[in-house]
Design a protein around this motif. Structure first.
Motif, short mmCIF file in Angstrom:
data_model
loop_
_atom_site.label_atom_id
_atom_site.label_comp_id
_atom_site.label_asym_id
_atom_site.label_seq_id
_atom_site.Cartn_x
_atom_site.Cartn_y
_atom_site.Cartn_z
N VAL A 183 0.84 -1.20 0.00
CA VAL A 183 0.00 0.00 0.00
C VAL A 183 0.87 1.25 0.00
CG1 VAL A 183 -1.58 1.38 1.41
CG2 VAL A 183 -2.01 -1.05 1.08
N LEU A 184 1.92 1.18 0.79
CA LEU A 184 2.79 2.34 0.93
C LEU A 184 3.50 2.66 -0.38
CD1 LEU A 184 3.21 3.97 3.39
CD2 LEU A 184 5.37 2.80 3.72
N LEU A 185 3.90 1.63 -1.09
CA LEU A 185 4.60 1.87 -2.35
C LEU A 185 3.63 2.39 -3.39
CD1 LEU A 185 6.94 -1.23 -2.55
CD2 LEU A 185 7.58 1.13 -2.14
N TRP A 186 2.41 1.88 -3.29
CA TRP A 186 1.42 2.19 -4.31
C TRP A 186 0.80 3.56 -4.04
CZ3 TRP A 186 -4.17 0.25 -3.95
CH2 TRP A 186 -4.88 0.60 -5.11
N ARG A 187 0.38 3.78 -2.80
CA ARG A 187 -0.25 5.05 -2.41
C ARG A 187 0.40 5.58 -1.14
NH1 ARG A 187 -5.64 5.85 -4.19
NH2 ARG A 187 -5.51 7.78 -3.03
N PRO A 188 1.49 6.33 -1.28
CA PRO A 188 2.23 6.77 -0.09
C PRO A 188 1.36 7.57 0.88
CG PRO A 188 3.37 7.40 -2.10
CD PRO A 188 2.09 6.77 -2.53
N GLN A 189 0.33 8.20 0.41
CA GLN A 189 -0.49 9.02 1.30
C GLN A 189 -1.60 8.20 1.97
OE1 GLN A 189 0.40 11.99 2.05
NE2 GLN A 189 1.96 12.13 0.47
N GLY A 190 -1.58 6.90 1.76
CA GLY A 190 -2.65 6.08 2.32
C GLY A 190 -3.64 5.72 1.22
N LEU A 191 -4.29 4.60 1.43
CA LEU A 191 -5.16 4.05 0.40
C LEU A 191 -6.37 4.93 0.15
CD1 LEU A 191 -5.00 1.56 -1.24
CD2 LEU A 191 -6.20 0.31 0.53
N PHE A 192 -6.89 5.53 1.23
CA PHE A 192 -8.15 6.24 1.09
C PHE A 192 -8.01 7.72 1.40
CE2 PHE A 192 -8.86 1.90 2.50
CZ PHE A 192 -9.60 1.41 1.44
N ALA A 193 -6.79 8.18 1.46
CA ALA A 193 -6.59 9.57 1.85
C ALA A 193 -6.88 10.51 0.69
CB ALA A 193 -5.15 9.78 2.32
N ARG A 194 -7.32 11.70 1.03
CA ARG A 194 -7.44 12.73 0.02
C ARG A 194 -6.04 13.15 -0.38
NH1 ARG A 194 -11.61 16.50 3.17
NH2 ARG A 194 -9.89 16.32 4.63
N SER A 195 -5.94 13.72 -1.59
CA SER A 195 -4.61 14.03 -2.08
C SER A 195 -3.93 15.08 -1.20
CB SER A 195 -4.68 14.52 -3.52
OG SER A 195 -5.54 15.62 -3.58
N ALA A 196 -4.71 15.96 -0.62
CA ALA A 196 -4.12 17.01 0.19
C ALA A 196 -4.13 16.63 1.67
CB ALA A 196 -4.85 18.32 -0.02
N ALA A 197 -3.79 15.37 1.94
CA ALA A 197 -3.79 14.93 3.34
C ALA A 197 -2.73 15.70 4.12
CB ALA A 197 -3.51 13.44 3.41
#
Lengths: 250, 286, 344
Positions: free
Chosen positions: B271-285
């Motif tokens: 998950v971290l490699l794929w979506r560093p900001q989290g799987l369900f986070a908004r882009s502006a987390a």
């Protein structure tokens, strides 16, 4: 004329909001180009797109005709585009000497040298001395940056960008917030920039813009609105309309 | 297969109830509370004491565990945590680790270091078959309770005045203050509620996760995974992250027992490699 | 430049003088190391615990490199310590490399590879993600060591490790004399290297990256590159610390990976203060002395006192706690050369 910097159909969205819309900007080599526009027009967003802090949703950025859109921020600086920040972005715990030394070492390829003591290369030292003197930071070179007077910090902002020896320099409101008695230093520093450096200036202060720029682009709501020579832009009724009530200087 | 899915869902929902308080406090005050598990542990020990020593019915002990943990949370928030919101993350980490260590040692002293169990009533033991799927009664209870809680939480957040204030405060604290929302109060209440939920989760989890004084240390990584994978901008993110983690962990331990806990670490890394900001986070987390 | 205000200008010798002064040895530093080495003769009966202190100091120095100089909070630095410990143990146990120094270097290199690979996970995301990743990696390695018990000995630990005499001459004795000379020597050499590195342009750029990554990248510093480099280096240091422990104890255990060890380490570094290299060294001494004292008092509940200490340090304020080291911090070069330049 050859172009130093060019954007092609640059666009950036934040969620549903379009911050930059189809901006195709052309900055000629050696130009003193100003980018003006009312608050919230998206000027800083454009700088962030040009320098790689933000990625465009669409469009390209060309430096000397070379596509740098996919390069990271630090790699773009190596290609010759440097910037200052509207709000000081300095290293509070470092001294101006260390700060400038860092940028110069980095440019001269000694930045990742981990074995030599910092400041032991004479080319680096000579260049640091030159910049400290040029920007009149010599008397405070040994103070912590965070305790410097605001005007000195502002000068350091510009000096730091110059220390990267850019071919294209982006100045984001260099005189913003500088008290009157320190203003002179900033203006002098800006007007003394080397002629071969192409400058794109973002500024609210119209006196500075019209005394400095030989070309002006007006940005409104993220899109380019008018572009031309200073007197053309100043006369343009549409620009006046946009600025009416926005900025008394125009 | 379905039994595993069922167990995984029960496990995941339990994790969600345990961790959602942490997600909210993180989102609200950007506060890293590694001691969250200590509140869950408190709830667990309260239930064990109530049921085993005082003979309180198990189902009644659950709301009591919630209330007690919430009260403890409120006291801690008002007296200690409140001083740390403006401090760097490093201080928050050090402080909350310190709390965890103190809680672990203190419970070891009071309750002993061995694992404790809760005496479940007869009607919650064993399994029954539904179309050939073995359904554990206790797990069913967990799913029902946690499911209801999740729905209630979602309703509170989206429909009530308090929920609106909370969301406003999460979105932009300064603006919320400017609008006259008492952010401190919102936060204290939220923190207490989150601690209470953790306590409830801890109480429910005694049977499923086991309980001993090292509980907050053992489950720290699970909580961290839930909030980083799920993001902190909503409760749906942590909810799905919890389910993913629960099902992944149960299925992993069943199908590839030799790999054991690696399944969840693998999920975490992918998950971290794929979506560093989290799987369900908004882009502006944040 | 014409200007109404007269400002002084500098020459190259002023500037290089200031730069050189940053790296000069302060008398306090020399006293510190003289004191450290004098324990060889002054405290021969304490060499066992002094060895542990030296190893802990090296481990804390490693954490200081990433926390103090790059601002990365790690909850799992023990991952590298344990990894290095097991590499050294397996080298010795299987008779692959029994020469201690060589084994130490190999363990350090192997751990640096692990550090390099995992650094890409640590780069991503916020402090919170970093906490999760560092903690997760330590847990994962512990699980690995636990699972492959035929190689690692599992929960019983790694036993039967063969270590040759140091330089082929000095056998490890039961009083820990050789172990202490060896550990202190390694600590000193690695400290010198770290000191050199933090005073280099690279070290300066790390401080810039920590202070303001946005600006650092705007002066063409590759933020990710720097973080990867220092994380890799710090991993090597931690791995060597772990390897030292294995060699001096002839034993490695799963406990080396424990979360407690990572948390202890944070406490050690916080006691001494971050970002001037000596913090971990001083912290290690204070921590071990405290540990010994409190463990005798209440052996089981050491954890409680450690927790209390952490809580108190934060409530009182880290700066105030480490205020007592201020004179030592100054030796980190800054105030020293500043004072000198003001006189001139």
């Amino acid at each position: 004329m050859t172009l130093a910097l060019e954007t092609v159909g640059l666009e950036r969205r934040f969620g549903g909001i379009v911050a930059t819309s189809n901006v195709s900007l052309k900055v000629e080599k050696g130009a003193r180009h100003a980018l003006i526009g009312p608050n919230g027009a998206g000027k800083t967003t454009i700088i962030n797109l040009l320098t790689g802090v933000l990625r465009p949703t669409a469009g390209r950025v060309l430096l000397d005709g070379e596509d740098i859109t996919s390069l990271k921020a630090h790699a773009r600086v190596k290609r010759g585009i440097a910037r200052t920040f509207q709000i000081n972005q300095l290293f509070g715990d470092l001294t101006p000497l260390e700060t400038i030394g860092l940028a110069v070492s980095e440019r001269m390829g000694a930045g990742s040298d981990f074995w030599r003591i910092a400041g032991s290369k004479s080319e680096v030292v000579d260049e640091v001395v030159r910049i400290l003197n040029q920007f009149r930071l010599a008397d405070v070179m040994d103070e912590r940056t965070s305790i410097l007077p605001y005007g000195k910090q502002r000068l350091l902002e510009i000096a730091l960008a110059i220390a990267c020896k850019p071919r294209v320099l982006l100045l984001d409101e260099p005189a913003a917030g500088v008290p009157e008695h320190e203003r002179h230093d900033i203006l002098a520093a800006v007007s003394a920039l080397p002629k071969d450096v192409t400058v794109l200036l973002i500024e609210h202060d119209m006196d500075l813009v019209f005394s400095f720029a030989d070309r002006i682009s007006v940005l409104v709501n993220g899109a380019l609105f008018v572009e031309g020579k200073p007197d053309e832009v100043a006369r343009d009724p549409r620009v006046k309309a946009v600025y009416l009530g926005e900025d008394a200087d125009v | 297969m379905l039994t595993i899915l069922f167990d995984g869902i029960a496990y995941g929902m339990l994790l969600f109830v345990l961790a959602c308080g942490l997600a909210v406090t993180l989102g609200l005050m950007n506060f890293v509370n590694l001691a969250h598990g200590a509140f869950a542990m408190a709830g667990g020990y309260i239930t064990v004491t109530l049921v085993n020593r005082l003979g309180v019915p198990f189902l009644l002990s659950l709301p009591l565990a919630f209330l007690a943990s919430a009260a403890i949370g409120l006291v801690f928030e008002r007296t200690l945590y409140v001083h740390l919101y403006r401090k760097p993350h490093l201080d928050q980490v050090l402080f909350t680790i310190g709390l965890v260590f103190m809680a672990v040692a203190a419970l070891d002293y009071v309750m002993g270091s061995s694992q404790v169990y809760v005496q479940l009533p007869e009607y919650l033991r064993g399994r029954f078959d539904v179309f050939g799927v073995g359904v554990g009664r206790y797990r069913l209870l967990i799913i029902v309770v946690c499911g209801l809680l999740t729905i209630a939480l979602q309703l509170i957040l989206s429909k009530t005045r308090f929920g609106a204030r909370l969301r406003a405060a999460v979105d932009d604290e300064r603006v919320a203050r400017g609008m006259g929302i008492n952010v401190n109060r919102v936060f204290a209440l939220t923190f207490a509620f989150g601690s209470g939920l953790a306590g409830l989760g801890g109480a429910l989890g005694v049977e499923m996760l086991g309980l001993d004084p090292t509980f907050p240390l053992k489950f720290m990584i699970y909580f961290l995974i839930v909030v980083t994978v799920g993001g902190t901008s909503s409760i749906t993110g942590p909810f799905f992250a919890s389910l993913l983690l629960g099902i992944g962990d149960v299925a992993g331990k069943y199908y590839v027992p030799t790999l054991g806990a690696f399944v969840i670490y693998t999920i975490m890394i992918v998950v971290l490699l794929w979506r560093p900001q989290g799987l369900f986070a908004r882009s502006a987390a944040r | 430049m014409n200007s109404p205000v007269k400002t002084k200008s500098v020459t190259a010798s002023d500037v290089s003088g200031l730069f050189a002064a940053r790296a000069r040895w302060h008398p306090l530093e020399i006293i510190f190391w003289l004191a450290a080495f004098s324990t060889i003769f002054l405290l021969p009966s304490k060499h066992l615990i002094l060895t542990e202190i030296a190893i802990l100091a090296l481990f804390a120095l490693s954490l200081d490199l990433i926390l103090g100089y790059a601002g990365i909070i790690s909850l799992g630095h023990a991952a590298f310590f344990g990894f290095g410990a097991y590499v050294a143990g397996l080298l010795g146990k299987n008779g692959i490399i029994t020469e201690p120094l060589l084994a130490l270097i190999v363990s350090g290199l192997a751990t640096s590879v692990l550090g390099f690979v995992t650094s890409f996970l640590v780069l991503r995301g916020s402090d919170l993600t970093r906490l999760m990743v560092t903690l997760g990696i330590a847990l994962m390695l512990r699980e690995l060591a636990n699972r492959y018990r035929d190689i690692t000995g599992g929960a019983d630990g790694l036993q039967g490790i063969v270590v040759d005499p140091v330089f082929g001459m000095f056998r490890f004795d039961i009083f820990g004399h050789t172990a202490f000379y060896y550990s202190l020597g390694v600590l000193f050499v690695l400290f010198l290297i770290a000191r050199r590195i933090v005073n280099s342009p690279f070290g300066l750029s790390l401080r810039a990256v920590k202070a303001n990554p946005l600006r650092a990248s705007a002066i063409s510093i590759s933020v990710d590159g720097r973080l990867v480099a220092i994380y890799t280096l710090a991993a090597a240091y931690a791995g060597i610390a772990g390897a030292l422990l294995t060699q001096t104890q002839a034993f490695a255990s799963l406990a080396y990976f424990d979360f407690d060890r990572s948390a202890d380490l944070l406490l050690v570094l916080i006691i001494g203060g971050t970002g001037y290299l000596y913090g971990g060294l001083i912290g290690a001494v204070v921590f071990k002395v405290l540990h010994d004292y409190l463990s005798i008092l209440t052996p089981q509940y050491w954890l409680f006192w450690m927790g209390l200490l952490l809580v108190l340090i934060v409530l009182v304020g880290r700066e105030r706690i480490t205020g007592w080291t201020t004179p030592l911090r100054d030796l980190a070069s800054r105030l020293d050369w500043r004072a000198r330049s003001k006189k001139s």
